[in-house]
Write a protein that holds these residues in place. Structure first.
Motif, mmCIF file in Angstrom:
data_model
loop_
_atom_site.group_PDB
_atom_site.id
_atom_site.type_symbol
_atom_site.label_atom_id
_atom_site.label_comp_id
_atom_site.label_asym_id
_atom_site.label_seq_id
_atom_site.Cartn_x
_atom_site.Cartn_y
_atom_site.Cartn_z
ATOM 1 N N GLU A 75 -10.163 -1.131 -5.329
ATOM 2 C CA GLU A 75 -8.673 -1.302 -4.385
ATOM 3 C C GLU A 75 -9.073 -1.209 -3.038
ATOM 4 O OE1 GLU A 75 -6.324 1.729 -6.083
ATOM 5 O OE2 GLU A 75 -6.944 3.173 -4.576
ATOM 6 N N ALA A 76 -8.252 -1.586 -2.182
ATOM 7 C CA ALA A 76 -8.222 -1.669 -0.791
ATOM 8 C C ALA A 76 -6.948 -1.739 -0.216
ATOM 9 C CB ALA A 76 -9.257 -2.677 -0.106
ATOM 10 N N GLY A 77 -6.756 -1.274 0.939
ATOM 11 C CA GLY A 77 -5.445 -1.414 1.628
ATOM 12 C C GLY A 77 -5.187 -1.253 2.782
ATOM 13 N N LEU A 78 -4.092 -1.354 3.593
ATOM 14 C CA LEU A 78 -3.897 -1.327 5.068
ATOM 15 C C LEU A 78 -2.627 -0.614 5.107
ATOM 16 C CD1 LEU A 78 -4.763 -1.697 7.895
ATOM 17 C CD2 LEU A 78 -3.565 -3.946 7.759
ATOM 18 N N GLU A 79 -2.472 0.528 5.876
ATOM 19 C CA GLU A 79 -1.118 1.101 6.132
ATOM 20 C C GLU A 79 -0.791 1.093 7.290
ATOM 21 O OE1 GLU A 79 -1.689 4.613 2.863
ATOM 22 O OE2 GLU A 79 -1.601 5.116 4.886
ATOM 23 N N SER A 80 0.550 0.815 7.797
ATOM 24 C CA SER A 80 0.793 0.302 9.260
ATOM 25 C C SER A 80 2.156 1.378 9.408
ATOM 26 C CB SER A 80 1.383 -0.885 9.466
ATOM 27 O OG SER A 80 2.078 -0.921 10.813
ATOM 28 N N PHE A 81 1.864 2.163 10.554
ATOM 29 C CA PHE A 81 2.891 2.842 11.047
ATOM 30 C C PHE A 81 3.742 2.767 12.098
ATOM 31 C CE2 PHE A 81 -0.374 5.634 8.677
ATOM 32 C CZ PHE A 81 0.231 5.972 7.648
ATOM 33 N N ARG A 82 5.095 2.816 12.030
ATOM 34 C CA ARG A 82 5.956 2.491 13.304
ATOM 35 C C ARG A 82 6.303 3.506 13.738
ATOM 36 N NH1 ARG A 82 9.424 -2.826 11.812
ATOM 37 N NH2 ARG A 82 7.740 -4.245 11.299
ATOM 38 N N ARG A 83 6.994 3.625 15.003
ATOM 39 C CA ARG A 83 7.422 4.903 15.826
ATOM 40 C C ARG A 83 8.719 5.520 14.792
ATOM 41 N NH1 ARG A 83 4.046 6.198 19.325
ATOM 42 N NH2 ARG A 83 3.310 4.617 20.616
ATOM 43 N N ALA A 84 9.358 4.531 13.933
ATOM 44 C CA ALA A 84 10.482 5.158 13.054
ATOM 45 C C ALA A 84 9.514 5.759 11.867
ATOM 46 C CB ALA A 84 11.088 3.649 12.540
ATOM 47 N N PRO A 85 10.299 6.567 11.258
ATOM 48 C CA PRO A 85 9.762 7.380 10.165
ATOM 49 C C PRO A 85 9.257 6.555 9.161
ATOM 50 C CG PRO A 85 12.356 7.786 10.370
ATOM 51 C CD PRO A 85 11.999 6.887 11.436
ATOM 52 N N ALA A 86 9.688 5.164 8.889
ATOM 53 C CA ALA A 86 9.213 4.455 7.547
ATOM 54 C C ALA A 86 7.737 3.981 7.971
ATOM 55 C CB ALA A 86 10.262 3.433 7.460
ATOM 56 N N ALA A 87 7.205 3.965 6.986
ATOM 57 C CA ALA A 87 5.691 3.542 6.945
ATOM 58 C C ALA A 87 5.851 2.069 6.034
ATOM 59 C CB ALA A 87 4.544 4.546 6.475
ATOM 60 N N ARG A 88 4.772 1.186 6.538
ATOM 61 C CA ARG A 88 4.603 -0.028 5.727
ATOM 62 C C ARG A 88 3.373 0.074 5.267
ATOM 63 N NH1 ARG A 88 9.476 -1.434 6.143
ATOM 64 N NH2 ARG A 88 10.260 -1.965 8.490
ATOM 65 N N ARG A 89 3.198 -0.186 3.849
ATOM 66 C CA ARG A 89 1.896 -0.418 3.292
ATOM 67 C C ARG A 89 1.585 -1.585 2.675
ATOM 68 N NH1 ARG A 89 1.106 4.341 -1.038
ATOM 69 N NH2 ARG A 89 -0.962 3.885 -0.301
#
Length: 136
Positions: free
Chosen positions: A103-117
């Motif tokens: 498996e492989a993935g990329l996580e992106s964090f914004r300044r807002a508390p929610a994270a994108r996966r």
């Protein structure tokens, strides 16, 4: 993000019970029929997952990757007999005893508390089976 790089082992146990009803299609020589069936299997998985934090300029996120090994036991030779209306019966079989998981993935964090996966599991395309039943 605490550490720029982390590795963690994991283990899993799963049980599956598949029950399917009999089927009977109609209208033409390609109409398919099959018997009902019930199969049970248990799998154990051992593996490792890694995570590398990324912080270039305005992007905050992480790359993730994992590898594991799945072993199955129970009804390892599930087979069902099927037939087309205008043909002989045939057997459909499956379920590998051992499989590699990637498996492989990329996580992106914004300044807002929610994270994108954006996880991307390679299981369907990169399965390495050992002692899997062969179709006749």
């Amino acid at each position: 993000m605490d550490s720029p790089f982390s590795v963690e082992p994991y283990a899993g146990l799963a049980w599956a019970n598949l029950r399917s009803r009999a089927l009977q299609e109609c209208d033409g020589s390609a109409a398919l029929s099959g018997a009902s069936q019930s199969d049970q299997s248990t799998t154990t998985t051992l593996g490792v997952r890694g995570r590398q934090a990324l912080t270039p300029d305005k992007f905050e996120g992480a790359l993730t990757a994992g590898a594991g090994w799945r072993h199955a036991f129970g009804d390892l030779n599930p087979a069902t007999k099927m037939a087309f209306d205008a043909g002989d019966a045939f057997t459909v079989a499956g379920v590998p005893r051992n499989a590699a998981l990637l498996e492989a993935g990329l996580e992106s964090f914004r300044r807002a508390p929610a994270a994108r996966r954006l996880p991307y599991g390679l299981l369907p395309r990169c399965r390495i089976a050992h002692r899997s039943p062969r179709l006749p």
